[in-house]
Design a protein around this motif. Structure first.
Motif, PDB file in Angstrom:
ATOM      1  N   GLN A   1       0.736  -1.268  -0.071  1.00 27.76           N
ATOM      2  CA  GLN A   1       0.036  -0.064  -0.240  1.00 27.76           C
ATOM      3  C   GLN A   1       0.839   1.156  -0.077  1.00 27.76           C
ATOM      4  OE1 GLN A   1      -3.224   0.165  -0.113  1.00 27.76           O
ATOM      5  NE2 GLN A   1      -3.685   2.174   0.423  1.00 27.76           N
ATOM      6  N   VAL A   2       0.707   1.994  -0.941  1.00 26.58           N
ATOM      7  CA  VAL A   2       1.576   3.319  -1.320  1.00 26.58           C
ATOM      8  C   VAL A   2       0.991   4.359  -0.064  1.00 26.58           C
ATOM      9  CG1 VAL A   2       2.217   5.059  -2.397  1.00 26.58           C
ATOM     10  CG2 VAL A   2       2.085   2.756  -3.343  1.00 26.58           C
ATOM     11  N   GLN A   3       1.715   5.085   0.435  1.00 26.18           N
ATOM     12  CA  GLN A   3       1.285   6.042   1.340  1.00 26.18           C
ATOM     13  C   GLN A   3       2.073   7.507   0.992  1.00 26.18           C
ATOM     14  OE1 GLN A   3       1.542   4.288   5.189  1.00 26.18           O
ATOM     15  NE2 GLN A   3      -0.722   4.018   5.343  1.00 26.18           N
ATOM     16  N   LEU A   4       1.374   8.499   1.103  1.00 28.36           N
ATOM     17  CA  LEU A   4       1.946   9.797   0.950  1.00 28.36           C
ATOM     18  C   LEU A   4       1.932  10.862   2.123  1.00 28.36           C
ATOM     19  CD1 LEU A   4       0.978   8.721  -2.037  1.00 28.36           C
ATOM     20  CD2 LEU A   4       2.116  10.942  -3.021  1.00 28.36           C
ATOM     21  N   GLN A   5       2.938  11.500   2.540  1.00 27.36           N
ATOM     22  CA  GLN A   5       2.608  12.280   3.738  1.00 27.36           C
ATOM     23  C   GLN A   5       3.233  13.533   3.585  1.00 27.36           C
ATOM     24  OE1 GLN A   5       0.991  11.704   6.961  1.00 27.36           O
ATOM     25  NE2 GLN A   5       1.256  13.794   6.603  1.00 27.36           N
ATOM     26  N   GLU A   6       2.293  14.742   3.592  1.00 28.13           N
ATOM     27  CA  GLU A   6       3.041  16.084   3.417  1.00 28.13           C
ATOM     28  C   GLU A   6       3.469  16.585   4.529  1.00 28.13           C
ATOM     29  OE1 GLU A   6      -0.784  15.486   0.679  1.00 28.13           O
ATOM     30  OE2 GLU A   6      -0.188  15.182   3.101  1.00 28.13           O
ATOM     31  N   SER A   7       4.532  17.445   4.621  1.00 30.22           N
ATOM     32  CA  SER A   7       4.837  17.877   5.866  1.00 30.22           C
ATOM     33  C   SER A   7       5.542  19.422   5.606  1.00 30.22           C
ATOM     34  CB  SER A   7       6.010  17.089   6.553  1.00 30.22           C
ATOM     35  OG  SER A   7       7.205  16.796   5.521  1.00 30.22           O
ATOM     36  N   GLY A   8       5.422  20.101   6.395  1.00 30.78           N
ATOM     37  CA  GLY A   8       6.143  21.613   6.233  1.00 30.78           C
ATOM     38  C   GLY A   8       5.358  22.758   7.040  1.00 30.78           C
ATOM     39  N   PRO A   9       6.068  23.738   6.989  1.00 29.94           N
ATOM     40  CA  PRO A   9       5.277  24.833   8.004  1.00 29.94           C
ATOM     41  C   PRO A   9       3.954  25.188   7.579  1.00 29.94           C
ATOM     42  CG  PRO A   9       6.789  25.972   6.555  1.00 29.94           C
ATOM     43  CD  PRO A   9       7.033  24.260   6.404  1.00 29.94           C
ATOM     44  N   GLY A  10       2.890  25.428   8.436  1.00 28.40           N
ATOM     45  CA  GLY A  10       1.555  25.672   8.273  1.00 28.40           C
ATOM     46  C   GLY A  10       1.535  27.159   8.164  1.00 28.40           C
ATOM     47  N   LEU A  11       2.295  28.025   8.385  1.00 25.27           N
ATOM     48  CA  LEU A  11       2.161  29.382   8.130  1.00 25.27           C
ATOM     49  C   LEU A  11       3.590  30.135   7.500  1.00 25.27           C
ATOM     50  CD1 LEU A  11       0.492  31.991   8.923  1.00 25.27           C
ATOM     51  CD2 LEU A  11       1.613  32.020  11.132  1.00 25.27           C
ATOM     52  N   VAL A  12       3.095  30.692   6.560  1.00 22.02           N
ATOM     53  CA  VAL A  12       4.283  31.456   5.847  1.00 22.02           C
ATOM     54  C   VAL A  12       3.911  32.780   5.713  1.00 22.02           C
ATOM     55  CG1 VAL A  12       5.656  31.386   3.441  1.00 22.02           C
ATOM     56  CG2 VAL A  12       4.614  29.144   4.773  1.00 22.02           C
ATOM     57  N   LYS A  13       5.007  33.682   5.767  1.00 19.50           N
ATOM     58  CA  LYS A  13       4.695  35.081   5.492  1.00 19.50           C
ATOM     59  C   LYS A  13       4.755  35.465   4.257  1.00 19.50           C
ATOM     60  CE  LYS A  13       6.833  36.573  10.030  1.00 19.50           C
ATOM     61  NZ  LYS A  13       5.830  36.255  10.873  1.00 19.50           N
ATOM     62  N   PRO A  14       4.025  36.567   3.909  1.00 18.50           N
ATOM     63  CA  PRO A  14       3.864  37.091   2.574  1.00 18.50           C
ATOM     64  C   PRO A  14       5.440  37.570   2.023  1.00 18.50           C
ATOM     65  CG  PRO A  14       2.245  38.073   3.501  1.00 18.50           C
ATOM     66  CD  PRO A  14       3.054  37.454   4.610  1.00 18.50           C
ATOM     67  N   SER A  15       5.613  37.123   0.606  1.00 15.87           N
ATOM     68  CA  SER A  15       6.758  37.357   0.032  1.00 15.87           C
ATOM     69  C   SER A  15       7.933  36.462   0.105  1.00 15.87           C
ATOM     70  CB  SER A  15       7.433  38.839   0.355  1.00 15.87           C
ATOM     71  OG  SER A  15       8.139  38.861   1.663  1.00 15.87           O
ATOM     72  N   GLN A  16       7.691  35.399   1.257  1.00 15.34           N
ATOM     73  CA  GLN A  16       8.596  34.382   1.585  1.00 15.34           C
ATOM     74  C   GLN A  16       8.366  33.095   0.432  1.00 15.34           C
ATOM     75  OE1 GLN A  16       8.169  33.366   5.672  1.00 15.34           O
ATOM     76  NE2 GLN A  16       9.858  35.284   6.110  1.00 15.34           N
ATOM     77  N   THR A  17       9.157  32.076   0.905  1.00 15.29           N
ATOM     78  CA  THR A  17       9.101  30.849  -0.010  1.00 15.29           C
ATOM     79  C   THR A  17       8.557  29.639   0.850  1.00 15.29           C
ATOM     80  OG1 THR A  17      11.007  31.275  -1.214  1.00 15.29           O
ATOM     81  CG2 THR A  17      10.410  29.152  -1.099  1.00 15.29           C
ATOM     82  N   LEU A  18       7.466  29.031   0.268  1.00 11.83           N
ATOM     83  CA  LEU A  18       6.641  28.045   1.007  1.00 11.83           C
ATOM     84  C   LEU A  18       7.504  26.819   0.684  1.00 11.83           C
ATOM     85  CD1 LEU A  18       2.948  27.392   0.515  1.00 11.83           C
ATOM     86  CD2 LEU A  18       4.701  25.561   0.113  1.00 11.83           C
TER      87      LEU A  18
END
Length: 120
Positions: A1-18
């Motif tokens: 069974q293939v599983q995918l899991q996203e991770s990363g910050p939930g809040l980013v400031k304008p003009s920054q990089t997500l």
């Protein structure tokens, strides 16, 4: 069974990089013929395809986001990543990673999604 899991910050400031990562288990991101995509859903709107990276590392991007989007992969970690530069509040969305067998085909596996809010 293939599983995918996203991770990363939930809040980013304008003009920054997500920056988000998708960790894949149960299958290799180098297996033919799979495409590994990033899609998003802004509040109250439909799904938007952002881009994909193929099993061989070739990238494809949505024309509307191409200038700000970069997708890469780490085959050792079995992971692929999204970078979206110069974000604005309009980039607030739930971001998903998904697998398909080609561009424009249906996704057979998708992560649960991660909420990203762009706000100062």
């Amino acid at each position: 069974q293939v599983q995918l899991q996203e991770s990363g910050p939930g809040l980013v400031k304008p003009s920054q990089t997500l920056s988000l990562a998708c960790t894949v288990s149960g299958g290799s991101i180098t297996t033919v013929p799979h495409y590994w995509a990033w899609i998003r859903q802004p509040p109250g709107k439909g799904l938007e395809w952002m881009g994909a990276i193929t099993y061989s590392g070739i990238t494809h991007y949505s024309p509307s986001l191409k200038s700000r989007t970069s997708i890469s992969r780490d085959t050792f970690k079995n992971q692929f990543t999204l970078q979206l530069t110069s974000v604005t509040p309009e980039d607030t969305a739930v971001y998903f990673c998904a697998r398909s067998r080609g561009l424009g085909t249906t996704y057979d596996y998708r992560g649960q999604g991660t909420q990203v809010t762009v706000s100062s």
